[in-house]
Every structure is written in structure tokens, then in C-alpha cells.
Design a protein around this motif. Sequence first.
Motif, mmCIF file in Angstrom:
data_model
loop_
_atom_site.group_PDB
_atom_site.id
_atom_site.type_symbol
_atom_site.label_atom_id
_atom_site.label_comp_id
_atom_site.label_asym_id
_atom_site.label_seq_id
_atom_site.Cartn_x
_atom_site.Cartn_y
_atom_site.Cartn_z
ATOM 1 N N LYS A 107 0.851 -1.205 0.000
ATOM 2 C CA LYS A 107 0.000 0.000 0.000
ATOM 3 C C LYS A 107 0.881 1.248 0.000
ATOM 4 N N ALA A 122 -6.343 9.727 -0.879
ATOM 5 C CA ALA A 122 -6.492 10.286 0.469
ATOM 6 C C ALA A 122 -5.118 10.642 1.043
ATOM 7 N N VAL A 147 -8.268 5.560 8.856
ATOM 8 C CA VAL A 147 -8.133 4.237 8.236
ATOM 9 C C VAL A 147 -6.707 3.729 8.433
ATOM 10 N N LYS A 149 -4.053 0.778 7.377
ATOM 11 C CA LYS A 149 -3.886 -0.249 6.340
ATOM 12 C C LYS A 149 -2.557 -0.971 6.509
ATOM 13 N N VAL A 159 -7.369 -3.827 6.115
ATOM 14 C CA VAL A 159 -7.809 -2.427 6.246
ATOM 15 C C VAL A 159 -8.789 -2.314 7.403
ATOM 16 N N GLU A 191 -4.339 6.498 6.971
ATOM 17 C CA GLU A 191 -4.934 7.235 5.854
ATOM 18 C C GLU A 191 -6.219 7.948 6.253
ATOM 19 N N GLU A 192 -6.368 9.127 5.715
ATOM 20 C CA GLU A 192 -7.574 9.933 5.893
ATOM 21 C C GLU A 192 -8.802 9.132 5.444
ATOM 22 N N PHE A 193 -9.885 9.224 6.210
ATOM 23 C CA PHE A 193 -11.129 8.543 5.842
ATOM 24 C C PHE A 193 -11.860 9.370 4.783
ATOM 25 N N LEU A 194 -12.224 8.735 3.691
ATOM 26 C CA LEU A 194 -12.964 9.433 2.639
ATOM 27 C C LEU A 194 -14.425 9.004 2.689
ATOM 28 N N GLU A 198 -18.326 4.046 -3.195
ATOM 29 C CA GLU A 198 -17.203 3.336 -3.829
ATOM 30 C C GLU A 198 -17.541 2.835 -5.211
ATOM 31 N N ASN A 230 -16.190 -7.141 6.846
ATOM 32 C CA ASN A 230 -15.963 -7.192 5.400
ATOM 33 C C ASN A 230 -15.697 -8.619 4.938
ATOM 34 N N MET A 279 -13.176 6.135 -4.594
ATOM 35 C CA MET A 279 -14.287 6.719 -3.852
ATOM 36 C C MET A 279 -14.755 7.953 -4.626
ATOM 37 N N ILE A 288 -8.606 4.638 -3.678
ATOM 38 C CA ILE A 288 -8.340 4.063 -2.355
ATOM 39 C C ILE A 288 -7.460 2.815 -2.455
#
Length: 428
Positions: A107, A122, A147, A149, A159, A191-194, A198, A230, A279, A288
Motif C-alpha cells: 500500500k 487520500a 483508516v 492499512k 484495512v 490514511e484519511e477517511f474518505l 465506492e 468485510n 471513492m 483508495i
Amino acid sequence: MNILVIGSGGREHTLAWKLNQSISCSNLYVAPGNAGTAGIAQNVDIGVGDFEKIRNFIKEKDIELVVVGPEAPLVDGIREYLQSDDELENLRIVGPGKEGAQLEGSKDYAKQFMIKHGIPTAESRTFSKDELAGAKKYLKTVKMPIVLKADGLAAGKGVIICPKLNIATKTLDKMLGKGMFGAASDKVVIEEFLAGIELSVFVLTDGISYKILPEAKDYKPIGENNTGPNTGGMGSVSPVNFAQGDFLKKVEERIIVPTVNGLKSDNIDYQGFIFIGLMNVKGDPYVIEYNVRMGDPESEVVIPRIKSDLVELMAATADRTLSEIELKIDGKTASTVVMVAGGYPEDYEKGDKINGLEIKQENTIIFHAGTKMVDEGIVTNGGRVLAITGLGDNMSEALDNSYELVSKIHWDDVYFRKDIGHDLMLLE
Ligand code: AMP
Ligand code: GLY
């Protein structure tokens, strides 16, 4: 042409199903395959990671085209392994080499690639194992949710979205400090949440030009209304109504073109699928994740909408002649509903007899994922067992076809989501 598909899921059954329809397809093999691929191709009992056996099989059967389904063999360098054999000089391989596969395999690598090539994504920072204290300090400065990852491959589980700082700190401790995902979480991307909707976009590139395949929406959580843990994917639909016209143009200009050009300028010779998970944030696309393969269950709706000959498309990808081919797409809507073993994505039973597989229904296709042929018939052999694809003139027709056949197929403890596509129908 003699063809080998590597993998054993719904994606590989779908690829084999479509390859098998081509007049250019002579002998078709799937390694290791499932009970569905056994009906249209010859299954070969070789695991996706057994490169030596795969190479020997390719030589023995004069295979001319190999389509690699899953990411792991690509990340592990199957392309380089096969190409290092002088006798396989002319073998066509669909799937990137080790370096290109890092777009999915790391990632952090993908993030650096996006930043370098100005691809919208993000905000993020990457921390390694020895930077745990700094990572915790950084967490205190960011907005929640956040987030986390795992950098490496973690079977789709790496994630974690954390709603609050204390949860994020604990999760980070487990990932970075305690090796929650083994070596895959030796590095963690914070990571910033978006917030948005999706979309999965698929590109086929021969390293020079590219074709954009139909887009799809995946339904990942196990529960209805996208609740619960998930999964690999509980269903999908294509086309996606919010992703037409202007939005797709932005995706092509801001993401696809810089991705393909970035690979070229970084000297990464990439021949294969690029799956862009993005996203839609208020009408603007942000990446993402990249995957270096087709999606599953997205393949089960994307591939049936391709009208062009798939053998021709795959060969042109390997021969770098994609620009000479016209990609024809069916205007129909496709939906797929994944039928899973009760308990999935946690513990579940295998070996349950599946009833109803002989039923034929128009505009509906049964794709197998975790299935196996035994003396008594076809039994469950995985968490995701079947993907039932329906086609129709619109989403409700496609879904009616999927669900009608789903209702006729049973085994002990079968489970499926009843709301695939419902959110998009509300937008129609
Ligand atoms: P992945 O394993 O990368 O497919 O991520 C799993 C899921 O986490 C994605 O399908 C998204 O639903 C979610 N996700 C990943 N990154 C973000 C992000 N930056 N903001 C919001 N959701 C995300
Ligand atoms: N359906 C998501 C994936 O294939 O990764």
C-alpha cells in the motif's frame, strides 16, 4: 490457442467461461479450478504458487497464453519465473511482473506512486515497526474516523476503519507492535477517511495503450445495509448509474491516464488488468487502492458485459496490440449475488451437498467459487461458494434473474445478502 487460467475462484470460472466462447480457444486448462471450471475446461491439480509445476505443465501442453487470476502469484513473480525459461520465450502472459504487482503488494508503494504521478488519493503517512511511538503521536493530530492499512497482502483483511482515537491507538498497537497481520503489518499506512460512494474501475493495458472495461460496484460487508465484517465481496452490479459521463471522464483523465503513463515513465512494463478501487467524493474520484488483477465478484458482472472475444483481448494485451482492437460492451445490466457458507467470513463448514445446480434459467449464469466435485455430486469447498449472475435491460430485471435462481439453489446453512443493488435502485 492452448490457454491456462491460474486460480480457483468465481473470477477464474468467469474468465474461463468467456475464453471458452472464443473460436480461437483450443484446449483450456484451469489450475487448480473448481467444480464449475471442470464443466468447461480441464482442471489441473496444481496450486497457484507452485511455479515449477506450472512451468512444466505449460511446456507439456504447449500452452500459448496464461491468464493469471489472483494477486499472490503476481506479487511473487510468476511472470519473471516463466519468462526466465528460454523455451517459454513466446509465451503470452496476462498479469504484471513483480514491480508492477507492488501496486497491490504494498500500500505504501501504491501511495508513493500516486503522489509521484499526481493521482488523487487520500492524505496518508506510512510508519514502520520501529516508528510505533511516532505513529501514535501522529494519530493524535488527525481527524477521526481514520483508516489503518497493513502495507502488505493480508487476504483482504488488512484495512481497519477506526471511529475513535483510543480504538485507532489499540489497533495500531496490534498491527505495528504485535504483528497482527504478520509481516504484512510491519509497515502501516495511516490514511484519511474518505466519505463517499465506492466504485471499481477496470483497465486492461498492454503497456502502451489501454481499454476501459465496464465499471462495477461491489458489496463487501457480510450484512444487509452494509453492516458487519468485510468479506471478499457479497455481490456486485454493472453498470453503476452514478458513474457515467462526466464522472467517468474525470476518472479517465485524472486517474487512468496518469496511472498508465506513470507506469511507462517509471519503466514498469505492465501487461494485464489494473483494478482501481475509488471513492466518489462529491463528484470527484479518489483512489483508495490498486489491485493488479480483476475483482471478484466484479468479474462476474464485468466479463459477461464484454462482447469482444476475450482470447483476442488477452492475446493483444500480451502482444502489445490492444490499440488495434475494438472493445465492444453490452449495454445490458448485470448483477451477481454471492451465495456463501453460513458463518463466513469467520468459521464455516465445507462439504455440504449443493442442490439445484442443474436448473437452467434464461439470462442467468451460475459461476462457481468454492465448490468441489466428489462422488455424491458438487459440494461446498469455501466461504464464497457460488455467484449467480443475472442479465437484464435494467437493474431490477437483472436482480430478478439473479434472485430467482438463488432461491432455487440450496445447501445446509446457505446465506446471501438480499439487498444487492438496492442502494443504486434508489438513485434511479
Ligand atoms: P481494501 O482492502 O483496500 O479494499 O479496503 C477495504 C475497504 O476499506 C474499502 O473497500 C473501503 O470500503 C474501505 N476504505 C479503504 N480506504 C478507505 C478510505 N481512505 N476512506 C474510507 N474507506 C476506505
Ligand atoms: N471484490 C474486491 C476484490 O476483488 O478485491
